[in-house]
Design an enzyme around this catalytic site. Structure first.
Site, PDB file in Angstrom:
ATOM      1  N   ASP A   9      20.652  27.530 -16.603  1.00 41.82           N
ATOM      2  CA  ASP A   9      19.473  26.669 -16.485  1.00 41.82           C
ATOM      3  C   ASP A   9      19.962  25.220 -16.458  1.00 41.82           C
ATOM      4  O   ASP A   9      20.748  24.810 -17.310  1.00 41.82           O
ATOM      5  CB  ASP A   9      18.571  26.920 -17.706  1.00 41.82           C
ATOM      6  CG  ASP A   9      17.277  26.146 -17.624  1.00 41.82           C
ATOM      7  OD1 ASP A   9      16.264  26.738 -17.251  1.00 41.82           O
ATOM      8  OD2 ASP A   9      17.278  24.939 -17.931  1.00 41.82           O
ATOM      9  N   ASP A 145      15.405  25.664 -11.162  1.00 43.80           N
ATOM     10  CA  ASP A 145      16.638  25.263 -11.878  1.00 43.80           C
ATOM     11  C   ASP A 145      17.245  26.382 -12.707  1.00 43.80           C
ATOM     12  O   ASP A 145      17.999  26.112 -13.627  1.00 43.80           O
ATOM     13  CB  ASP A 145      16.349  24.035 -12.751  1.00 43.80           C
ATOM     14  CG  ASP A 145      15.698  24.377 -14.076  1.00 43.80           C
ATOM     15  OD1 ASP A 145      14.940  25.356 -14.138  1.00 43.80           O
ATOM     16  OD2 ASP A 145      15.973  23.656 -15.042  1.00 43.80           O
ATOM     17  N   GLU A 146      16.955  27.611 -12.359  1.00 41.41           N
ATOM     18  CA  GLU A 146      17.306  28.692 -13.270  1.00 41.41           C
ATOM     19  C   GLU A 146      17.537  30.001 -12.518  1.00 41.41           C
ATOM     20  O   GLU A 146      16.780  30.316 -11.610  1.00 41.41           O
ATOM     21  CB  GLU A 146      16.093  28.847 -14.185  1.00 41.41           C
ATOM     22  CG  GLU A 146      16.312  29.520 -15.447  1.00 41.41           C
ATOM     23  CD  GLU A 146      15.015  29.485 -16.271  1.00 41.41           C
ATOM     24  OE1 GLU A 146      14.223  28.521 -16.166  1.00 41.41           O
ATOM     25  OE2 GLU A 146      14.800  30.452 -16.998  1.00 41.41           O
TER      26      GLU A 146
HETATM   27  N1  DCP Z   1       8.644  21.276 -15.131  1.00 36.03           N
HETATM   28  C1  DCP Z   1       7.382  20.767 -14.889  1.00 36.03           C
HETATM   29  N2  DCP Z   1       6.362  20.968 -15.798  1.00 36.03           N
HETATM   30  C2  DCP Z   1       6.592  21.670 -16.936  1.00 36.03           C
HETATM   31  C3  DCP Z   1       7.873  22.204 -17.195  1.00 36.03           C
HETATM   32  C4  DCP Z   1       8.881  21.982 -16.258  1.00 36.03           C
HETATM   33  O1  DCP Z   1       7.175  20.125 -13.869  1.00 36.03           O
HETATM   34  N3  DCP Z   1       5.599  21.845 -17.808  1.00 36.03           N
HETATM   35  C5  DCP Z   1       9.727  21.005 -14.150  1.00 36.03           C
HETATM   36  C6  DCP Z   1      10.532  19.800 -14.560  1.00 36.03           C
HETATM   37  C7  DCP Z   1      11.813  20.339 -15.118  1.00 36.03           C
HETATM   38  C8  DCP Z   1      11.970  21.643 -14.354  1.00 36.03           C
HETATM   39  O2  DCP Z   1      10.642  22.098 -14.084  1.00 36.03           O
HETATM   40  O3  DCP Z   1      12.915  19.469 -14.941  1.00 36.03           O
HETATM   41  C9  DCP Z   1      12.727  22.682 -15.139  1.00 36.03           C
HETATM   42  O4  DCP Z   1      12.049  22.983 -16.337  1.00 36.03           O
HETATM   43  P1  DCP Z   1      12.791  23.376 -17.660  1.00 36.03           P
HETATM   44  O5  DCP Z   1      11.815  24.035 -18.529  1.00 36.03           O
HETATM   45  O6  DCP Z   1      14.042  24.126 -17.326  1.00 36.03           O
HETATM   46  O7  DCP Z   1      13.142  21.996 -18.369  1.00 36.03           O
HETATM   47  P2  DCP Z   1      14.232  20.895 -18.030  1.00 36.03           P
HETATM   48  O8  DCP Z   1      15.237  21.382 -17.024  1.00 36.03           O
HETATM   49  O9  DCP Z   1      13.572  19.644 -17.659  1.00 36.03           O
HETATM   50  O10 DCP Z   1      14.930  20.660 -19.432  1.00 36.03           O
HETATM   51  P3  DCP Z   1      15.922  21.615 -20.247  1.00 36.03           P
HETATM   52  O11 DCP Z   1      17.194  20.843 -20.385  1.00 36.03           O
HETATM   53  O12 DCP Z   1      15.258  21.815 -21.558  1.00 36.03           O
HETATM   54  O13 DCP Z   1      16.081  22.871 -19.460  1.00 36.03           O
HETATM   55 CA    CA Z   2      16.176  23.391 -17.212  1.00 37.29          CA
HETATM   56 CA    CA Z   3      14.187  26.204 -16.301  1.00 39.46          CA
END
Ligand code: DCP
Ligand code: CA
Ligand code: CA
Length: 396
Positions: A9, A145-146
């Site tokens: 991720d 992203d995963e």
């Molecule tokens: N995303 C979004 N709204 C949300 C959750 C996520 O638009 N409620 C988008 C933005 C994030 C991407 O999806 O960058 C990936 O979500 P993740 O849950 O994997 O979170 P992040 O990658 O941002 O952070 P982490 O380092 O905790 O994985």
């Molecule tokens: Ca992420």
């Molecule tokens: Ca994710």
């Protein structure tokens, strides 16, 4: 059969890309916000923001002046958007995904607020997935992203004879994957490796950011026991609340409940919870499920109960969903309608059909019935409506 599953991720994905593109942001809090009326991401999950987030601070900042000039409001959405994500510097202030921009602004007015640039993130995502796919023919992309990779073929490597060496080889693959993504994309990710998808994903969560964690089969119990119940996939806020009410907070406590008890409390998912708490998960890594749902949502410029406005907007969403359905050659079984009331309280209603369908009339009729129920049952003003179809099957 023993398996080795790798999950990865990307760290603070949207915000990390922005940092990469704008090196001057490094070390500063960065918040990426959605404020376009229509969701840019077709399969975007709806974030259910708990009621307690509807505090006075938010009500005050529903005042558009507070959020003007943030640069995160490309379409003059008047701060009605939410935080997509933020970098770890911004998280120190309590900023979280799904939070109204106005609240994030109050928590950290000095943060850099940016609009979502979904085209760029999708492009980066594709490039990353191209790298990832090379590591195993069995991969499953879960979101931008995963992804999961099934690395069980290591077992067939003649040179790797002991199970110890198998796990070590998997760890090396994880290190290599992280290195390659960083060298090519200048972005960090976290990798989790375990005997199944659930454990691999939890391993990733535990090693964030920029980490790598291997949980071998014999370590699963020790790894899971101290985690909070709501860390377990399948346990959302409602389920966790019910468990906490009977004094079950951690997974080792959850394990004291029998399968029957969990079934009685939560129905079918109770059985899954029982298994997952013990690190049991047979779910295959399945490339067929790349697209799991098709959805669209819209946030109204002003909270409303005007049926004409609501149904017109809904009709547009249905058309868009149908267009994608036709393009992707899918049929669906489940229709879900999402309704977010003033104050961010979000509800969903679903209908699962007897047989898969790809018929627009069925979709329209069933979806409208669900929407109507929202309008009848609750007199609150509506902020957002959405439609999602899932349980998809490819007709090709
Ligand atoms: N995303 C979004 N709204 C949300 C959750 C996520 O638009 N409620 C988008 C933005 C994030 C991407 O999806 O960058 C990936 O979500 P993740 O849950 O994997 O979170 P992040 O990658 O941002 O952070 P982490 O380092 O905790 O994985
Ligand atoms: Ca992420
Ligand atoms: Ca994710």
């Amino acid at each position: 059969m023993q398996r080795i599953i790798l999950h990865f991720d990307m760290d603070y994905f949207f915000a990390q890309i922005e940092e990469r593109e704008n090196p001057q942001f490094k070390g500063k809090p960065v918040v990426v916000c959605t404020s376009t009326p229509l969701s840019a991401n077709p399969s975007e999950e709806i974030t259910v923001v708990p009621e307690e987030d509807n505090n006075d601070a938010y009500k005050r900042s529903a005042n558009p002046e507070l959020v003007e000039g943030l640069g995160a409001d490309p379409k003059g959405g008047k701060g009605r958007g939410v935080v997509s994500t933020s970098n770890y510097e911004a998280r120190k202030y309590g900023i979280k995904s799904g939070m109204p921009i106005s609240k994030a602004y109050q928590l950290c007015p000095d943060a850099i607020f940016l609009p979502v640039n979904i085209e760029l993130y999708e492009k980066v995502s594709k490039q990353i997935m191209e790298i990832v796919k090379k590591y195993s023919p069995k991969y499953e992309i879960v979101s931008l992203d995963e992804a999961y990779l099934d690395l069980s073929n290591i077992f067939h490597d003649r040179e790797i004879i002991s199970i110890e060496k198998v796990w070590r080889a998997a760890e090396k693959i994880g290190e290599k994957l992280k290195r390659e993504i960083f060298e090519k994309e200048k972005l960090t990710c976290t990798v989790g490796i375990g005997p199944n998808k659930v454990v691999a994903k939890l391993a990733t969560e535990s090693a964030k950011p920029n980490g790598l964690k291997v949980v071998r089969s014999e370590e699963v119990e020790k790894f899971l026991d101290p985690l909070d119940v709501d860390d377990l996939p399948g346990i959302g806020p409602k389920t966790a609340k019910k468990l906490r009410a009977i004094g079950v907070n951690k997974i080792f406590e959850l394990k004291k409940l029998s399968k029957e008890k969990l079934k009685e409390m939560f129905g079918k998912i109770g059985e899954k919870i029982w298994e997952r708490a013990r690190g049991i998960d047979e779910e295959p890594v399945s490339p067929e499920e790349i697209i799991k749902s098709i959805g669209r949502q819209i946030t109204f410029e002003k909270d409303t109960r005007d049926p004409e406005l609501i149904f017109d907007a809904f009709e547009k969403l249905l058309k868009e969903v149908n267009k994608e359905l036709v393009e992707t050659h899918f049929s669906f079984k489940t229709i879900t309608v999402i309704c977010r009331y003033r104050g961010f309280e979000t509800h969903t209603k679903s209908k699962t059909l007897e047989k898969p369908s790809s018929d627009l009339t069925t979709l329209k009729n069933e979806a409208k019935k669900l929407l109507l129920r929202f309008l009848i049952e609750n007199k609150k003003l509506i902020r957002l409506i959405g439609i999602r179809i899932s349980n998809l099957k490819n007709n090709l």
